[in-house]
Design a protein around this motif. Structure first.
Motif, PDB file in Angstrom:
ATOM      1  N   VAL A 114     -24.840 -16.639   6.306  1.00 18.53           N
ATOM      2  CA  VAL A 114     -23.644 -16.155   6.999  1.00 18.53           C
ATOM      3  C   VAL A 114     -23.456 -14.658   6.770  1.00 18.53           C
ATOM      4  O   VAL A 114     -23.096 -13.917   7.678  1.00 18.53           O
ATOM      5  N   TYR A 115     -23.767 -14.209   5.558  1.00 14.13           N
ATOM      6  CA  TYR A 115     -23.522 -12.805   5.247  1.00 14.13           C
ATOM      7  C   TYR A 115     -24.422 -11.874   6.048  1.00 14.13           C
ATOM      8  O   TYR A 115     -24.043 -10.751   6.362  1.00 14.13           O
ATOM      9  N   ARG A 143     -28.159 -14.217  -0.608  1.00 14.81           N
ATOM     10  CA  ARG A 143     -26.863 -14.826  -0.320  1.00 14.81           C
ATOM     11  C   ARG A 143     -27.003 -15.788   0.862  1.00 14.81           C
ATOM     12  O   ARG A 143     -28.052 -15.877   1.487  1.00 14.81           O
ATOM     13  N   SER A 144     -25.900 -16.468   1.177  1.00 18.96           N
ATOM     14  CA  SER A 144     -25.988 -17.436   2.265  1.00 18.96           C
ATOM     15  C   SER A 144     -26.167 -16.692   3.591  1.00 18.96           C
ATOM     16  O   SER A 144     -25.739 -15.553   3.733  1.00 18.96           O
ATOM     17  N   PHE A 159     -27.324  -9.751  14.847  1.00 17.11           N
ATOM     18  CA  PHE A 159     -26.311  -9.443  15.856  1.00 17.11           C
ATOM     19  C   PHE A 159     -26.444  -8.014  16.375  1.00 17.11           C
ATOM     20  O   PHE A 159     -25.890  -7.682  17.404  1.00 17.11           O
ATOM     21  N   LEU A 211     -29.051  -8.689   0.744  1.00 17.83           N
ATOM     22  CA  LEU A 211     -28.335  -9.909   1.109  1.00 17.83           C
ATOM     23  C   LEU A 211     -29.222 -11.149   1.197  1.00 17.83           C
ATOM     24  O   LEU A 211     -28.729 -12.229   1.491  1.00 17.83           O
ATOM     25  N   GLY A 242     -15.981  -0.907  11.389  1.00 21.27           N
ATOM     26  CA  GLY A 242     -17.327  -1.464  11.242  1.00 21.27           C
ATOM     27  C   GLY A 242     -17.947  -1.041   9.918  1.00 21.27           C
ATOM     28  O   GLY A 242     -18.511  -1.853   9.188  1.00 21.27           O
ATOM     29  N   LEU A 272     -30.126 -13.935  11.785  1.00 21.42           N
ATOM     30  CA  LEU A 272     -29.716 -13.878  13.180  1.00 21.42           C
ATOM     31  C   LEU A 272     -29.129 -12.485  13.404  1.00 21.42           C
ATOM     32  O   LEU A 272     -28.021 -12.202  12.982  1.00 21.42           O
ATOM     33  N   LEU A 301     -29.587  -2.075   3.915  1.00 22.96           N
ATOM     34  CA  LEU A 301     -28.418  -2.936   4.054  1.00 22.96           C
ATOM     35  C   LEU A 301     -28.736  -4.431   3.971  1.00 22.96           C
ATOM     36  O   LEU A 301     -27.989  -5.192   3.354  1.00 22.96           O
ATOM     37  N   PHE A 352     -16.295  -2.753   7.137  1.00 27.68           N
ATOM     38  CA  PHE A 352     -16.694  -4.153   7.152  1.00 27.68           C
ATOM     39  C   PHE A 352     -18.065  -4.325   6.485  1.00 27.68           C
ATOM     40  O   PHE A 352     -18.258  -5.211   5.656  1.00 27.68           O
ATOM     41  N   VAL A 353     -18.990  -3.429   6.831  1.00 32.20           N
ATOM     42  CA  VAL A 353     -20.321  -3.490   6.209  1.00 32.20           C
ATOM     43  C   VAL A 353     -20.191  -3.332   4.696  1.00 32.20           C
ATOM     44  O   VAL A 353     -20.797  -4.072   3.920  1.00 32.20           O
ATOM     45  N   PHE A 383     -23.269  -7.944  12.332  1.00 27.47           N
ATOM     46  CA  PHE A 383     -22.124  -7.842  13.239  1.00 27.47           C
ATOM     47  C   PHE A 383     -21.370  -6.532  12.989  1.00 27.47           C
ATOM     48  O   PHE A 383     -21.004  -5.814  13.932  1.00 27.47           O
ATOM     49  N   GLY A 384     -21.151  -6.222  11.720  1.00 24.20           N
ATOM     50  CA  GLY A 384     -20.490  -4.959  11.379  1.00 24.20           C
ATOM     51  C   GLY A 384     -21.300  -3.763  11.848  1.00 24.20           C
ATOM     52  O   GLY A 384     -20.762  -2.775  12.347  1.00 24.20           O
ATOM     53  N   LEU A 385     -22.611  -3.896  11.705  1.00 23.92           N
ATOM     54  CA  LEU A 385     -23.532  -2.839  12.129  1.00 23.92           C
ATOM     55  C   LEU A 385     -23.377  -2.551  13.619  1.00 23.92           C
ATOM     56  O   LEU A 385     -23.394  -1.403  14.054  1.00 23.92           O
ATOM     57  N   LEU A 422     -20.720  -2.890  15.441  1.00 22.38           N
ATOM     58  CA  LEU A 422     -19.511  -2.094  15.680  1.00 22.38           C
ATOM     59  C   LEU A 422     -19.794  -0.616  15.448  1.00 22.38           C
ATOM     60  O   LEU A 422     -19.441   0.234  16.255  1.00 22.38           O
ATOM     61  N   ILE A 457     -25.418 -12.517   9.109  1.00 21.05           N
ATOM     62  CA  ILE A 457     -24.777 -12.469  10.419  1.00 21.05           C
ATOM     63  C   ILE A 457     -23.626 -11.463  10.385  1.00 21.05           C
ATOM     64  O   ILE A 457     -23.487 -10.603  11.251  1.00 21.05           O
ATOM     65  N   LEU A 458     -22.815 -11.567   9.331  1.00 18.45           N
ATOM     66  CA  LEU A 458     -21.650 -10.695   9.222  1.00 18.45           C
ATOM     67  C   LEU A 458     -22.061  -9.230   9.145  1.00 18.45           C
ATOM     68  O   LEU A 458     -21.491  -8.378   9.817  1.00 18.45           O
ATOM     69  N   LEU A 459     -23.077  -8.955   8.329  1.00 18.95           N
ATOM     70  CA  LEU A 459     -23.477  -7.571   8.151  1.00 18.95           C
ATOM     71  C   LEU A 459     -23.987  -6.978   9.454  1.00 18.95           C
ATOM     72  O   LEU A 459     -23.589  -5.880   9.848  1.00 18.95           O
ATOM     73  N   VAL A 505     -18.871  -6.536   3.216  1.00 17.73           N
ATOM     74  CA  VAL A 505     -19.893  -7.582   3.128  1.00 17.73           C
ATOM     75  C   VAL A 505     -20.830  -7.310   1.964  1.00 17.73           C
ATOM     76  O   VAL A 505     -21.221  -8.211   1.225  1.00 17.73           O
TER      77      VAL A 505
END
Lengths: 374, 505
Positions: free
Chosen positions: A159-160, A156-157, A93, A153, B454, A91, A149, B457-458, A166-168, A170, A162-164, B461
Motif C-alpha cells: 500500500v505504501y 513495507r506493505s 501511480f 519502502l 504532494g 503499482l 524514494l 505527502f511523500v 500517488f504523492g509523486l 501530484l 501505491i501511496l508514494l 509516507v
C-alpha cells in the motif's frame, strides 16, 4: 480467399439485418426498454440500421484499423507499468505522469527543431531523436526516483508504494503545470504547436482504393509493433531479460543465485519509466490525446485497465489486453459517432471490461494467482 | 454468525487490569474473545502496523471508550466505591470534550485573533471558517474512507461513488428531478435517503468486489467508480450539459435540524443560510453553517466510533490483521466486509450531501472522480490510517496548507501576506533570468498547493507512515483519549489528586 469469404458473410448479414430491422420495429411496435432508460433517442430501428451500416466491409475495415492503432497506443502506455509490476509488485501511480512528461518533452524537442521547411522524412528522423532523448531522460528520472524514494519502502506493505507514487504524481503534475504556464501555454488544453510538427503524410489520410487509411494510425501501429517486439526480444533473448523474468518469478531465489536484485529493480523501473515517456512522445502527435497535463490521468486509468485485464505483471497478457481494449474502444467509438449519442460510451465500456474480467477471472486473462506478491 | 457472548464480562475484567497488561489479554483470548485475539497476534506478525496501535486496540479503546466503558463500568462498580460511571465517562471523554470545546469556540477565537494587533500574520496562518466547513464535510468523507480502508484493510479506490451519490441525490431532489420527492423535502430526510441509496450501491458493488483482495480489490472498485463517473458525466437527465454538474438556484437554504419544525432547524450555505443571534453573539451564515455541518459530522463520527468499538468493529480489525484466521474462527468475513462497506458508504453519502448542501452545486469532477477518493486517501494517510479521527485532522492539515500556500481560500494565505508586506524594492529584485521576486511568488504560490501537498505527502509516507494521530498514539503508547488523562494525572497537584483519582478506575 478468407477475406473474400468474410466479405460475403458480412454482406449477407447486412442484408439480413436491414430486412429484419423494420420487421422488428413494426412487429413489436415498441422501443427497446433498455435503450429507453439510458439513451432515450435510440430506437430499435435505428440500432438495426446502424448495425447494418457497421457490418459493411468498408466500415468494418475502418474500425479494425482504428482498433489496431488504439491497441498499439494502449499497449505502449501499459507495457512499462506491467514490467514494473511484474518484477517489483509496485503499482506505479506515477506512470501516467511519466507519459505526460514524455509528451511535453518530445513536443519541446520537435517544436524547437522542426521549422516550416523541414521535410517529412527529416521530421520522422527528428521524432526518433526525440524518442531517444525522452527515453534517456525519463529512464534517468525513473532510476533516481526509484533509488531515492521507492527503495526504502520495499520492506513495507505494498500500500505504501501505491501511496508514494500517488504523492509523486501530484508533485510531478504540478511542477509541469508551473513550468508549462511559465511559458505561456495552457496546461489543460492540448499543445497545438506539437501537432504542427507532424509530417504531411501522417497528418492526412492515405488513399487505398475504397478505404482511406489515416497515416497516423499506420505510424502508430508500426511503432507499437516495433516496441512490443523490442521488449519481447529484451525479455526472452537477452541475458538481462532472463534475469528480469527470474526476478519476477522468485526474487529471493534470484538473489540467492548471486544477482543484485535491487539493481535489477532500478534498471527495470528506469526502463518502465522510459517506455512510458516514449508512449507520451507518440501520443503527442495524436489529436485525440495530445500533450497536456490531464494526459497523466487520462493515460493512467486505461493503463491500469490493460494491465489488470491482461493479468498483473504478464507481458503477453498486457499485449492481448491492449489489443482487446483497443478494439472495443474503436468499435464503441464508431457506435457513439453513428448510433448512440452517449458521450461516455467508449470510456464506460473500457471500465466495464475491467469489471467484467475481474468478476469472471480475478487474476486477469493471463495472470497466475499469487504472482507479484498479491 | 453471532458474536461471542463472552465478550461482555471479559471486557470488564480487562478494564480492571492496569493498562500495560496486554500480554495477559492473550491468555484470555483462547477462551472465546475472538476478534481481539487476531490483533494481538498480529502485533508480532504484521510489521506495517505500529505495535502501540494494535496493542491499544486489543485493550479495547481507540480514541477513548465511548459506550462500552459506560456499559461495563456500571456492571463492574468497584467495591471501594471510587469508580462512579458518569465520572469515568467524563474522564474517558476528556480529550473528545476538549477538541469539541475548541471547535465550538473556534469561530470566536478566530474573530478575536484576526482583530488583534497580529492581524495580518494570523489571517495568513489560521484557516477561515469557510475552510473549516469544508474540512468538516470532507473530513467526514475521509473518515468513512478510513472506516472501510483503514479498518478492514481493503483499499476502496471507488469511494467517491458514494460521496457523489450523496451530493447528486441532494441536488437532484432540490431541483425537483426526483419523482415523489418535492424540491422542498427536508434536507435531513434527503441526507438519510441519499445514505440509504449509497448503502444499496455499496451492497451491489461490494457483493462483486469483495470476492477479490489486495490490488485487485482496489482496481475493481476503481473500475466501478469510473463507470459511474463516466456515466454521470454523460447523463443528460441532470441538465443540458452534464459535465458542468448541477447547481441549485431556486430552493431556499438546506436546513439542518428537526424536519418539518421551522423553529428547530437552521439553513446552511454562505448566501442562503440563516443568520442567528444568540444573546449578544451575532453569527454569520458561514458560522451557522460551521456549527450545523459540524454537528452532523460529530454525530456521524460518534456513530462510526461506536461501531468500531462494537464486536462488529472487532471483526473488521480482525479481517485487516488476518482475514484467514478470522474466517477460520468462524466469522463469515464476506458479510462483515459487506456490512462495513455499506456503513462506510452511508456516511460517505452523508458527507457528499453536506458538501452539496453547503456549496449548492457539484460536478462529476469534484464529486465522482477518482481523484476525490485520492484526496480522502491523502487526508487519511496524513492524519493516520486506521485511526478514526485521524482523517479529520489530516484534512485540516491538508486544507490548512492549501489555504496557506495558495490563494484558494479567499481571505488568508501567504501570497496576499507577502504582497502586502514585502517592499517594492524587494518585489522588484531580479532573480534568475529576468524573473522578479514578485513574479516568482506569483508563479509558485498562486494555486499550486498540490505541489507542496504532494511533497508533504511523500515525506509523510517515507518518514511518518503512521500519520499525525497514529504517531502521537505510538508515542503515548495508546489512544490519545485514554493516555492523555493518565499522563495528565501525574501532574495533578497532591491536594487535588483525590478528585482526579476518584475519576480513575
Amino acid at each position: 480467399m478468407t477475406f473474400l469469404l468474410t466479405v460475403t458473410i458480412a454482406t449477407e448479414v447486412v442484408s439480413l439485418v436491414s430486412e429484419l430491422s423494420p420487421l422488428l420495429a413494426s412487429g413489436f411496435g415498441l422501443r427497446s426498454p433498455a435503450a429507453l432508460a439510458f439513451f432515450p433517442d435510440v430506437t430499435l430501428v435505428a440500432l438495426g440500421d446502424a448495425l447494418a451500416s457497421f457490418l459493411q466491409p468498408v466500415n468494418l475495415f475502418d474500425v479494425f484499423l482504428n482498433g489496431l492503432a488504439k491497441s498499439a497506443l494502449y499497449v505502449m502506455i501499459a507495457v512499462g507499468l506491467t514490467l514494473i509490476f511484474g518484477l517489483m509488485g509496485v503499482l506505479n501511480f506515477a506512470h501516467g505522469s511519466f507519459t505526460m512528461i514524455g509528451a511535453y518533452l518530445g513536443g519541446l524537442i520537435l517544436v524547437l527543431t522542426v521549422t516550416g521547411t523541414t521535410g517529412g522524412l527529416a521530421r520522422i528522423g527528428l521524432f526518433f531523436v526525440g524518442v531517444l532523448v525522452v527515453f534517456g531522460v525519463l529512464a534517468v528520472l525513473g532510476g533516481v526516483l526509484e533509488i531515492s524514494l521507492i527503495r526504502p519502502l520495499y520492506d513495507r506493505s505494498p500500500v505504501y508504494q501505491i501511496l508514494l507514487t500517488f504523492g509523486l504524481t501530484l508533485v510531478l503534475d504540478e511542477l509541469v503545470r508551473i513550468i508549462v504556464s511559465l511559458y505561456g501555454l495552457q496546461p489543460i488544453s492540448d499543445w497545438q504547436n506539437a501537432f504542427g510538427t507532424r509530417p504531411a503524410f501522417i497528418a492526412r489520410s492515405l488513399d487505398f482504393g475504397p478505404v482511406d487509411v489515416p497515416g497516423l494510425a499506420l505510424f502508430q501501429i508500426a511503432f507499437g509493433v516495433v516496441t512490443v517486439g523490442a521488449v519481447w526480444a529484451f525479455l526472452t533473448r537477452t541475458r538481462y531479460g532472463l534475469i528480469v523474468r527470474a526476478g519476477s518469478e522468485d526474487a529471493e531465489m534470484t538473489e540467492a543465485l548471486g544477482i543484485d536484485v535491487r539493481r535489477v529493480f532500478t534498471v527495470v523501473f528506469a526502463l518502465g519509466a522510459g517506455i512510458a515517456g516514449v508512449a507520451g512522445v507518440l501520443l503527442m502527435w495524436d489529436p485525440v490525446w495530445g500533450a497536456s497535463v490531464p494526459l497523466a490521468a487520462e493515460t493512467l486509468l486505461p493503463a491500469f485497465v490493460v494491465v489488470i485485464v491482461g493479468g498483473l505483471g504478464t507481458f503477453r497478457g498486457t499485449v492481448v489486453a491492449g489489443i482487446l481494449v483497443g478494439m472495443v474502444d474503436a468499435v464503441m467509438t464508431w457506435w457513439f459517432q453513428n448510433a448512440i449519442s452517449f458521450t461516455g460510451l467508449p470510456q464506460i465500456t473500457i471500465f466495464l471490461i475491467l469489471v467484467i474480467v475481474l468478476i469472471a477471472r480475478p487474476q486477469g486473462l493471463f495472470g497466475v494467482e499469487g504472482v507479484g506478491g498479491h | 454468525m453471532a458474536i461471542s457472548p463472552g465478550s461482555g464480562p471479559e471486557t470488564t475484567t480487562n478494564d480492571d487490569r492496569p493498562e500495560t497488561d496486554s500480554e495477559t489479554d492473550d491468555g484470555a483470548e483462547t477462551d472465546g474473545r475472538t476478534g481481539a485475539g487476531d490483533e494481538t497476534e498480529a502485533e508480532g506478525g504484521a510489521g506495517a502496523e505500529p505495535s502501540a496501535d494494535t496493542r491499544a486496540e486489543s485493550e479495547g479503546g481507540l480514541e477513548s471508550e465511548t459506550a462500552p466503558a459506560a456499559e461495563t463500568g456500571t456492571r463492574s462498580a468497584r467495591a471501594d466505591g471510587t469508580l462512579v460511571w458518569p465520572a469515568r465517562y467524563v474522564r474517558e471523554h476528556l480529550v473528545h470534550s476538549g477538541v469539541l470545546l475548541f471547535l465550538a469556540l473556534y469561530p470566536g477565537i478566530y474573530t478575536l485573533l484576526v482583530n488583534s494587533p497580529l492581524r495580518s500574520e494570523l489571517l495568513a496562518v489560521l484557516p477561515e471558517i469557510e475552510t473549516m466547513v469544508a474540512v468538516f464535510y470532507f473530513g467526514l468523507f475521509a473518515m468513512s474512507f478510513d472506516f472501510i480502508s483503514g479498518y478492514t484493510g481493503y483499499l476502496d479506490f471507488g469511494h467517491a461513488v458514494f460521496y457523489g451519490i450523496g451530493a447528486y441525490v441532494v441536488l437532484l431532489v432540490a431541483t425537483g428531478k426526483v419523482p415523489l420527492l418535492p424540491a422542498e423535502t427536508p434536507f435531513v430526510l434527503v441526507l438519510v435517503l441519499a445514505g440509504l441509496l449509497a448503502v444499496v450501491f455499496a451492497v451491489l458493488i461490494g457483493a462483486v468486489s469483495f470476492r477479490l483482495t489486495g490490488v485487485y480489490f482496489a482496481m475493481i472498485t476503481l473500475g466501478f467508480g469510473q463507470v459511474v463517473y463516466v456515466f454521470v458525466r454523460g447523463w443528460d437527465y441532470v441538465g443540458s450539459n452534464p459535465r458542468d454538474g448541477i447547481a441549485v438556484s431556486e430552493r431556499s437554504g438546506f436546513e439542518i435540524g428537526v424536519p418539518f419544525v421551522d423553529s428547530l432547524d437552521l439553513a446552511i450555505g454562505q448566501l442562503t443560510g440563516d443568520e442567528l443571534s444568540v444573546l449578544a453573539i451575532e453569527l454569520s451564515t458561514t458560522e451557522v453553517s460551521y456549527y450545523m455541518v459540524g454537528l452532523v459530522v460529530v454525530i456521524c463520527y460518534f456513530a462510526m466510533q461506536r461501531i468500531i468499538h462494537s464486536p462488529f468493529g472487532r471483526v473488521m480489525i480482525a479481517i485487516r490483521e488476518n482475514e484467514q484466521r478470522a474466517a477460520a474462527i468462524g466469522y463469515n468475513t464476506f458479510r462483515y466486509k459487506l456490512g462495513a462497506f455499506a456503513i462506510s458508504g452511508f456516511f460517505a453519502a452523508i458527507a457528499g450531501g453536506l458538501f452539496a448542501g453547503f456549496r449548492r452545486t457539484a460536478t462529476p469532477d469534484n464529486a465522482f472522480f477518482f481523484l476525490v477518493t485520492g484526496d480522502a486517501l491523502l487526508a487519511a494517510i496524513i492524519g493516520g490510517f486506521g485511526t478514526l479521527a485521524g482523517p479529520l485532522y489530516g484534512r485540516l492539515f491538508d486544507e490548512g496548507v492549501r489555504e496557506f500556500l495558495s490563494k484558494a481560500g479567499e481571505g488568508g494565505g501567504l501570497l496576499p501576506y507577502l504582497r502586502e508586506h514585502l517592499s517594492e524594492a524587494v518585489l522588484g529584485t531580479e532573480l534568475l533570468g529576468g524573473m522578479t521576486v514578485q513574479g516568482a511568488i506569483e508563479t509558485f504560490l498562486n494555486g499550486h498547493a498540490s505541489l507542496y501537498i504532494g511533497a508533504l505527502f511523500v515525506l509523510f509516507v517515507l518518514f511518518v507512515p503512521d500519520g499525525l494521530l497514529g504517531t502521537i498514539r505510538a508515542r503515548l503508547g495508546g489512544p490519545v483519549g485514554k493516555c492523555l488523562p493518565d499522563r495528565a494525572g501525574e501532574y495533578v497537584p497532591e491536594r487535588f489528586e483525590r478528585y482526579w483519582k476518584g475519576l480513575e478506575r
